[in-house]
Design a protein around this motif. Sequence first.
Motif, PDB file in Angstrom:
ATOM      1  N   ASN A 159      40.725  48.832  34.286  1.00 34.36           N
ATOM      2  CA  ASN A 159      39.332  49.308  34.390  1.00 34.36           C
ATOM      3  C   ASN A 159      38.876  49.273  35.854  1.00 34.36           C
ATOM      4  O   ASN A 159      37.787  48.787  36.164  1.00 34.36           O
ATOM      5  N   GLN A 160      39.718  49.795  36.733  1.00 35.42           N
ATOM      6  CA  GLN A 160      39.479  49.644  38.171  1.00 35.42           C
ATOM      7  C   GLN A 160      38.120  50.182  38.600  1.00 35.42           C
ATOM      8  O   GLN A 160      37.431  49.580  39.434  1.00 35.42           O
ATOM      9  N   ASP A 161      37.696  51.324  38.054  1.00 35.11           N
ATOM     10  CA  ASP A 161      36.429  51.899  38.509  1.00 35.11           C
ATOM     11  C   ASP A 161      35.215  51.162  37.958  1.00 35.11           C
ATOM     12  O   ASP A 161      34.082  51.458  38.325  1.00 35.11           O
ATOM     13  N   SER A 162      35.467  50.194  37.076  1.00 36.80           N
ATOM     14  CA  SER A 162      34.358  49.422  36.503  1.00 36.80           C
ATOM     15  C   SER A 162      34.239  48.036  37.102  1.00 36.80           C
ATOM     16  O   SER A 162      33.435  47.223  36.632  1.00 36.80           O
ATOM     17  N   VAL A 163      35.031  47.738  38.075  1.00 35.14           N
ATOM     18  CA  VAL A 163      35.022  46.397  38.670  1.00 35.14           C
ATOM     19  C   VAL A 163      34.350  46.466  40.035  1.00 35.14           C
ATOM     20  O   VAL A 163      34.777  47.215  40.922  1.00 35.14           O
ATOM     21  N   GLN A 164      33.285  45.691  40.208  1.00 35.54           N
ATOM     22  CA  GLN A 164      32.608  45.658  41.509  1.00 35.54           C
ATOM     23  C   GLN A 164      32.775  44.309  42.214  1.00 35.54           C
ATOM     24  O   GLN A 164      32.876  44.253  43.425  1.00 35.54           O
ATOM     25  N   LEU A 165      32.775  43.222  41.458  1.00 34.61           N
ATOM     26  CA  LEU A 165      32.839  41.900  42.094  1.00 34.61           C
ATOM     27  C   LEU A 165      34.085  41.144  41.656  1.00 34.61           C
ATOM     28  O   LEU A 165      34.611  41.366  40.559  1.00 34.61           O
ATOM     29  N   LEU A 166      34.539  40.228  42.490  1.00 36.78           N
ATOM     30  CA  LEU A 166      35.612  39.313  42.117  1.00 36.78           C
ATOM     31  C   LEU A 166      35.378  37.984  42.832  1.00 36.78           C
ATOM     32  O   LEU A 166      34.632  37.912  43.821  1.00 36.78           O
ATOM     33  N   TYR A 167      36.019  36.951  42.320  1.00 37.61           N
ATOM     34  CA  TYR A 167      35.837  35.607  42.886  1.00 37.61           C
ATOM     35  C   TYR A 167      37.215  35.003  43.177  1.00 37.61           C
ATOM     36  O   TYR A 167      38.150  35.142  42.393  1.00 37.61           O
ATOM     37  N   TYR A 168      37.337  34.328  44.347  1.00 39.23           N
ATOM     38  CA  TYR A 168      38.565  33.604  44.658  1.00 39.23           C
ATOM     39  C   TYR A 168      38.242  32.446  45.603  1.00 39.23           C
ATOM     40  O   TYR A 168      37.153  32.384  46.186  1.00 39.23           O
ATOM     41  N   TYR A 169      39.222  31.572  45.751  1.00 38.56           N
ATOM     42  CA  TYR A 169      39.099  30.445  46.674  1.00 38.56           C
ATOM     43  C   TYR A 169      40.154  30.620  47.772  1.00 38.56           C
ATOM     44  O   TYR A 169      41.300  30.942  47.510  1.00 38.56           O
ATOM     45  N   ASP A 170      39.751  30.365  49.008  1.00 39.03           N
ATOM     46  CA  ASP A 170      40.647  30.542  50.161  1.00 39.03           C
ATOM     47  C   ASP A 170      40.527  29.318  51.072  1.00 39.03           C
ATOM     48  O   ASP A 170      39.441  28.745  51.199  1.00 39.03           O
ATOM     49  N   VAL A 171      41.629  28.934  51.708  1.00 39.07           N
ATOM     50  CA  VAL A 171      41.601  27.719  52.547  1.00 39.07           C
ATOM     51  C   VAL A 171      40.682  27.888  53.760  1.00 39.07           C
ATOM     52  O   VAL A 171      40.197  26.901  54.305  1.00 39.07           O
ATOM     53  N   SER A 172      40.476  29.140  54.228  1.00 42.77           N
ATOM     54  CA  SER A 172      39.595  29.352  55.381  1.00 42.77           C
ATOM     55  C   SER A 172      38.197  29.758  54.926  1.00 42.77           C
ATOM     56  O   SER A 172      37.201  29.284  55.459  1.00 42.77           O
ATOM     57  N   ASP A 173      38.134  30.669  53.935  1.00 40.83           N
ATOM     58  CA  ASP A 173      36.837  31.207  53.491  1.00 40.83           C
ATOM     59  C   ASP A 173      36.220  30.400  52.370  1.00 40.83           C
ATOM     60  O   ASP A 173      35.070  30.632  51.998  1.00 40.83           O
ATOM     61  N   PHE A 174      37.003  29.492  51.782  1.00 42.34           N
ATOM     62  CA  PHE A 174      36.553  28.657  50.663  1.00 42.34           C
ATOM     63  C   PHE A 174      36.114  29.531  49.485  1.00 42.34           C
ATOM     64  O   PHE A 174      36.744  30.547  49.215  1.00 42.34           O
ATOM     65  N   ASN A 175      35.046  29.128  48.790  1.00 44.71           N
ATOM     66  CA  ASN A 175      34.630  29.881  47.596  1.00 44.71           C
ATOM     67  C   ASN A 175      34.005  31.206  48.027  1.00 44.71           C
ATOM     68  O   ASN A 175      33.010  31.219  48.743  1.00 44.71           O
ATOM     69  N   THR A 176      34.599  32.305  47.543  1.00 46.88           N
ATOM     70  CA  THR A 176      34.209  33.613  48.054  1.00 46.88           C
ATOM     71  C   THR A 176      34.008  34.612  46.924  1.00 46.88           C
ATOM     72  O   THR A 176      34.817  34.704  46.005  1.00 46.88           O
ATOM     73  N   ILE A 177      32.924  35.351  47.032  1.00 45.92           N
ATOM     74  CA  ILE A 177      32.687  36.502  46.139  1.00 45.92           C
ATOM     75  C   ILE A 177      32.857  37.737  47.007  1.00 45.92           C
ATOM     76  O   ILE A 177      32.288  37.818  48.109  1.00 45.92           O
ATOM     77  N   SER A 178      33.644  38.695  46.551  1.00 46.74           N
ATOM     78  CA  SER A 178      33.769  39.947  47.291  1.00 46.74           C
ATOM     79  C   SER A 178      34.063  41.061  46.302  1.00 46.74           C
ATOM     80  O   SER A 178      33.749  40.939  45.132  1.00 46.74           O
ATOM     81  N   SER A 179      34.687  42.136  46.793  1.00 42.50           N
ATOM     82  CA  SER A 179      34.961  43.296  45.939  1.00 42.50           C
ATOM     83  C   SER A 179      36.414  43.719  46.142  1.00 42.50           C
ATOM     84  O   SER A 179      37.060  43.261  47.086  1.00 42.50           O
ATOM     85  N   PRO A 180      36.939  44.580  45.283  1.00 43.80           N
ATOM     86  CA  PRO A 180      38.366  44.952  45.399  1.00 43.80           C
ATOM     87  C   PRO A 180      38.734  45.562  46.746  1.00 43.80           C
ATOM     88  O   PRO A 180      39.871  45.428  47.200  1.00 43.80           O
ATOM     89  N   ASN A 181      37.792  46.224  47.447  1.00 45.31           N
ATOM     90  CA  ASN A 181      38.120  46.894  48.711  1.00 45.31           C
ATOM     91  C   ASN A 181      37.828  46.011  49.920  1.00 45.31           C
ATOM     92  O   ASN A 181      37.563  46.506  51.005  1.00 45.31           O
ATOM     93  N   ALA A 182      37.871  44.689  49.738  1.00 46.42           N
ATOM     94  CA  ALA A 182      37.481  43.782  50.811  1.00 46.42           C
ATOM     95  C   ALA A 182      38.659  43.243  51.604  1.00 46.42           C
ATOM     96  O   ALA A 182      38.541  42.227  52.272  1.00 46.42           O
ATOM     97  N   ASN A 183      39.824  43.897  51.523  1.00 48.85           N
ATOM     98  CA  ASN A 183      40.980  43.468  52.322  1.00 48.85           C
ATOM     99  C   ASN A 183      41.321  42.003  52.044  1.00 48.85           C
ATOM    100  O   ASN A 183      41.408  41.178  52.950  1.00 48.85           O
ATOM    101  N   ILE A 184      41.533  41.720  50.805  1.00 41.54           N
ATOM    102  CA  ILE A 184      41.828  40.354  50.382  1.00 41.54           C
ATOM    103  C   ILE A 184      43.324  40.108  50.518  1.00 41.54           C
ATOM    104  O   ILE A 184      44.128  41.014  50.298  1.00 41.54           O
TER     105      ILE A 184
END
Lengths: 761, 295
Positions: B174-199
């Motif tokens: 459902n790629q066109d229906s996804v706007q937000l995602l959540y992940y944890y990163d050692v530098s960015d810590f708790n992060t909310i972004s989107s699929p096109n955010a160069n994760i």
Amino acid sequence: MMRYSFIFIIITLLSINVFSQQTFSGTVRDAGTGKNIEGVTITIDSLRLGAISDENGKFLLNLPGKGPWTLTLKHISYESISWNVKKHSDSTVVHDIIYLRSKPYDINPIIITSDRIEKRLDEIPARVSVINSTTIEGLPSANIDEVLRSVPGLYVNRSWGMYSKNSSVTMRGMGSSARVLVMLDGVPLNKSGGGGVNWNLLPTGAFEKIEVEKGPGSSMYGNNSMTGTINLITGGASEKERAEADFFISQFNTQGIGFRFMTPKKIKKPYLWVSLSSMQGDGYFLDPKESRTEYSSKSFLNQYNAYAKAGFQFSDSARIEVSALGSSFRSGLGTAVYEPNGSYDDYTTYMGSIRYNVAKKNNTWNALLFSNYEDYFNLNENINKSGEYKLSENPTKKIDAGLWCNMEHRFNDNMDLIAGIDYKFSLEDGKNLYLTASDEIYFFGIHNFAAIFSQLTKKVAKRSLFQIGLRYDFGQYSQGEIVIKNPTAISDFLMPYTGQHPSSTWNSLSPKLAYKYLMSDNFNVYASISKGFMPPTIDDMTRSGKIRKGIKIANPYLEPETLYNFETGCQINLKEKLTFEPSVYYSIADNMIYQVWTGQEVEVIGEGPKPMIQKRNVSQGTVAGAEINIIYDFSKWLTCKSGYSFNYSKISKYDALPGDTDLSGLFMAEVPKHLASFDARFKYRIFTFVAEYRYTGETFFDDENIGIIDDYHLVNASLFARIKNYSIGVSVNDIFDVQFIDKKGYLSPGRFVAARINVKL
Amino acid sequence: MKKIAKSLLAFFSVCCLIFLSFSSCNKEEDEGLPPKLFVMFSDSTNIKDTSIEAGKSIQIIVKGCGSGSNITYFSLIRNGVHVLDSGLNSSEFISNRLIVRGTDSIENYTVLIRDRKFNEATFSFSIGLKPTLSYGSIRFWPNIILGAQNNTSVGSFFNLFSGQIYNLQQAYSNQDSVQLLYYYDVSDFNTISSPNANIDTSYFGGSYGLAHWTHKNEVRFVQINNSESEFLAMQNDSLIIANIFPYSTGKRKAKSLHAGSIYAFSTGGLYGILFVNNVNGQNSGTIDISIKIQE
């Protein structure tokens, strides 16, 4: 009557014998330099007849009988040859000039680099290596710096082969090419802007000799001679007018041509030496296959070089010479999006010099006026990780000009004093122009250097030699400035750090104490204590910008790095066939410059706070090392040379703020612990075969000792044949196709095959 | 004498050759004419000063044409601040831009294009502020729980319009229906972004990973200073409009999130506000967020 008849017959027989002789007058000269060679032994084995050439290279032989005769000429530094002499019908004296070619490895060559005047190697208390034209010719190396890989302890980093826009040559366990002084015919090539050297100025065929002196040379040369000095010496005028042409073709659609022309050097006559060359190639993909994208492109090459030297020999001991060099080197950087050539670097260099040398009685004066102008242009285009197109132009102009003067006074055969003054002016004027944004960054800085130096050399009791030298250098940084126009998120965080930088000055005292003992003609030892330094660069004192670690801010108060070096070594020559040259050294580096966190942060719009980084003199290091050079002359057909160096280079002290990485105890970056080389040169009749083996040990490529370049082996070979004036050959670099990925993630070229033709016109 | 003359002639010829060949490689060429710039409303009428309500948008068309050199830079400047900087390398281009009116009393816009040789063309216009007669309705998603990249029980991907939470495999479908995602990163810590955010591709990797998506929505974020009570009190988009920002000036990631973090965000021409209620754990943890977005 009978008695008179007998006397008449005796006299007649004697006269016949006298009139059966052929007087042969020969002059022996160096085939490369045209200089007379003293001490050549000339023998005719069948007649047990011989002579030795005098200081003018001359010898005289009365050859009995009717001939023809075969002379054998031998000298420890030259390849032996046979020379045929025929009897003249009128028995007039035969005059011939005979040219001898240097052996690939000369045991006691003449060196000019160490003391700025010509001296024999056995008069120099230091570890010096010389690579002569016999060695350079026929080598598989396409670039002159790659030839240096055969010198123990020299680390040559040219990861893209002949397509490398630059090369890094370091030695004695210290990284950074700014810590080695490199000269072209005595003119310094290190740019004060960034400390680097352009190794693409001339083709290998233009060089006559390379002299490498290891260990600090700052007591004689000051700047950059912190770990050693390399002098690239081009060809000189020959005994007669001659010209030669080279043709080169290799894979990646690479081809090149070269032309050299030289006239004789005669008293009260002008002389000329010219080298012209060009090289073009399509290159290869720098990105490893697995990371190649639609924007990956080949590393093309366009290179043009021209160098001319013209002089006038007033007398045997006085001459003036002017030189002019123009060089253009453009190479692709592996990405192309919209621009026809993609990203590329372009180096356009103009160099000029005027030198005047005169010797009178016990004094020699040398003056060298030089200038080095580099117009560097970088075009960088790419699609970033966010899919945005970025295009920037980064032109930088660098000027390094100066006047070096020295004089030598010989008190007697055992003592001489060299003294001199040097001045150098350097300027860097650059821009970063972001064509896909509005940011324009301008930076500018000037360095002035002045120095005075002196060195006394004294021989004691024939076999000992003491040398003491001292040099005082003064440096000034001024007019440093960074200006930013129309900043966006790319550069607006730098606005608080723009404007004029304060001026600063520094001093450096470089002493040297050295001793050499010649136990015999075949065994000598030396020891030395010396200090070298590397001045800070205009880049580090002027430029600010974004780097991997954070935001780098300029530091106009940087001071020179220094190196205290203790070394000893010897040269052992066994039966003129086997030579050992081991050295051990211990160095203490002080005031080393590293990028450190300042404790502050810079707010970058869109990215948040970034650590503020600055280059500072924060570190000390130690280097414990050893190297050995072994040369074996198996026969007149086969000569082998091998070298090995070991460097244990560590950071002993590091002033880091809490929160920053403490590098104490870590290995210095870009210093392989082990380097080894082996060269074999086989010469038979018209054929010469050269095989090289190079080993580079595992190397950390970052200061934190996280990134490692694995160790690798390279095998290169070349085979060429010389028939009269023609030489044709083929070379293969990296025979086993050992491709590696460099610290920036780019691929080396792997196996590289080339064919060459040389014609002497 | 002849030989000397020949040598000197050769020398001077070489010198001339050197200087000619290098002086002809002159990078500084003629300045040239500036590029041509045309700016109009989306109905192709000539653009002129106008006024609209805060939160409302107008569409403009920008057409640029190089005069001998490619155009490499296109910028939209609002009240002296760059709100759009776009790089290109083309002899001509057409760009449709949506301008969303903020709350400043006057917005002075300048459209700027520049070619390869730094020749510029600009066009300026103003958008006045009409009083807002009525605010728009909003959609409210309270207490949305999202799992970090290694959480196997709670999905990491969110649909802003349906409120649906997806795991990686569902999100891939459902790629066109996804706007937000959540992940944890050692530098960015708790992060909310989107699929096109160069994760980092190591997060949400595998065959359904982001590297294989063909449609990636993008959301931009700006941290704001409003309180939780102001967020909860919102019944229309007035607070959202008060926090409107030029889309391209927003960050692609809302990093270092913790309870109480509040961000304005924009996607597809719509604006909203995100509030962090709670964060628990790291790369297998969860985040509890509430969202109010324009309808």
